[in-house]
Design a protein around this motif. Structure first.
Motif, short mmCIF file in Angstrom:
data_model
loop_
_atom_site.label_atom_id
_atom_site.label_comp_id
_atom_site.label_asym_id
_atom_site.label_seq_id
_atom_site.Cartn_x
_atom_site.Cartn_y
_atom_site.Cartn_z
N SER A 98 -94.29 25.14 -8.66
CA SER A 98 -94.26 23.80 -8.07
C SER A 98 -93.25 23.62 -6.94
CB SER A 98 -93.96 22.77 -9.17
OG SER A 98 -92.71 23.08 -9.77
N VAL A 99 -92.70 24.70 -6.43
CA VAL A 99 -91.70 24.59 -5.38
C VAL A 99 -92.39 24.27 -4.06
CG1 VAL A 99 -89.93 25.82 -4.07
CG2 VAL A 99 -90.11 26.13 -6.55
N ALA A 100 -92.04 23.15 -3.50
CA ALA A 100 -92.71 22.67 -2.29
C ALA A 100 -91.75 22.52 -1.12
CB ALA A 100 -93.40 21.35 -2.61
N ASP A 101 -90.65 23.26 -1.15
CA ASP A 101 -89.65 23.17 -0.09
C ASP A 101 -89.38 24.57 0.47
OD1 ASP A 101 -87.47 22.77 1.55
OD2 ASP A 101 -86.15 22.04 -0.03
N PRO A 102 -89.83 24.82 1.71
CA PRO A 102 -89.59 26.14 2.29
C PRO A 102 -88.11 26.52 2.33
CG PRO A 102 -91.07 24.87 3.69
CD PRO A 102 -90.56 23.95 2.62
N ALA A 103 -87.23 25.54 2.51
CA ALA A 103 -85.79 25.82 2.60
C ALA A 103 -85.24 26.38 1.29
CB ALA A 103 -85.02 24.57 3.01
N LEU A 104 -85.78 25.94 0.18
CA LEU A 104 -85.36 26.47 -1.12
C LEU A 104 -85.73 27.95 -1.22
CD1 LEU A 104 -83.99 25.61 -3.79
CD2 LEU A 104 -86.28 25.12 -4.67
N LEU A 105 -86.94 28.28 -0.80
CA LEU A 105 -87.40 29.67 -0.85
C LEU A 105 -86.61 30.56 0.11
CD1 LEU A 105 -91.16 28.76 -0.97
CD2 LEU A 105 -89.93 29.98 -2.79
N THR A 106 -86.39 30.08 1.32
CA THR A 106 -85.65 30.91 2.29
C THR A 106 -84.16 30.99 1.93
OG1 THR A 106 -85.42 29.05 3.84
CG2 THR A 106 -87.28 30.57 4.20
N GLY A 107 -83.62 29.94 1.32
CA GLY A 107 -82.23 29.99 0.88
C GLY A 107 -82.03 31.02 -0.21
N TYR A 108 -82.92 31.01 -1.19
CA TYR A 108 -82.84 32.01 -2.26
C TYR A 108 -83.01 33.41 -1.68
CZ TYR A 108 -84.28 34.66 -6.44
OH TYR A 108 -84.41 35.62 -7.43
N HIS A 109 -83.98 33.57 -0.79
CA HIS A 109 -84.20 34.90 -0.21
C HIS A 109 -82.97 35.36 0.59
CE1 HIS A 109 -86.51 38.39 0.84
NE2 HIS A 109 -85.98 38.27 2.04
N ALA A 110 -82.34 34.45 1.31
CA ALA A 110 -81.15 34.82 2.09
C ALA A 110 -80.03 35.32 1.16
CB ALA A 110 -80.66 33.64 2.93
N ASP A 111 -79.84 34.64 0.04
CA ASP A 111 -78.81 35.08 -0.91
C ASP A 111 -79.18 36.44 -1.53
OD1 ASP A 111 -77.25 32.88 -0.41
OD2 ASP A 111 -77.45 32.00 -2.40
#
Length: 171
Positions: A98-111
């Motif tokens: 249900s994650v609908a925020d690209p910034a959450l996905l890219t933030g996790y990937h950056a970490d």
């Protein structure tokens, strides 16, 4: 040899890291969760899954805690166990993403990417790459084999994600 191997692996992981945000850029919540067929994987889930695989497997190589369990799991709030990486999930479980925020996905990937670079830098000798990291397989999996496997997996998922993005853009 270890320096060259680390340099090559760093380049490979960085290529995925550099491409992922552009594939998510500008997507709405609906687009992140869109499935081109009833059992297909949506873009958001593919981004999460490729990052979870990288996080889980690099933590195993480094023998350290995953980035996911250091706070990202709570931020995502998914109905999955913390150990879930998406492997073997049913269509219904994928549909619960249900994650609908690209910034959450890219933030996790950056970490996870930063974490990946730390793990790679800790591999200084051939013995580090030859170390057994998973004895559940026959033959047991070395750090080198695991890293090649992860690169293969995440590049395939990035390609799948780009393909679904292309289908979405053609709608």
């Amino acid at each position: 040899m270890a320096d060259l191997t680390t340099e090559i692996l760093t380049d490979l992981f960085t290529r995925v890291h550099d491409e992922l945000p552009s594939q998510l850029d500008g997507l709405t919540a609906e687009q992140l969760l869109w499935r081109p067929a009833s059992d297909a994987n949506p873009i958001g889930w593919l981004a999460w899954h490729l990052t979870r695989v990288q996080d889980d497997h690099l933590a195993g190589v480094g023998d350290v805690e995953q980035v996911w369990t250091r706070g990202w799991s709570a931020r995502f709030g998914l109905p999955y166990d913390d150990a879930a990486i998406g492997y073997g999930q049913t269509s219904e479980q994928v549909g619960a993403f249900s994650v609908a925020d690209p910034a959450l996905l890219t933030g996790y990937h950056a970490d996870v990417h930063a974490f990946t670079l730390e793990v790679l830098q800790s591999l200084q000798t051939r013995a580090d790459y030859d170390r057994i990291v998973d004895e559940r397989w026959d033959p047991p999996v070395t750090a080198a084999v695991r890293l090649v496997s992860v690169v293969g997996d995440i590049t395939q998922h990035l390609g799948q994600l780009a393909y679904v993005r292309g289908l979405l853009d053609q709608r």
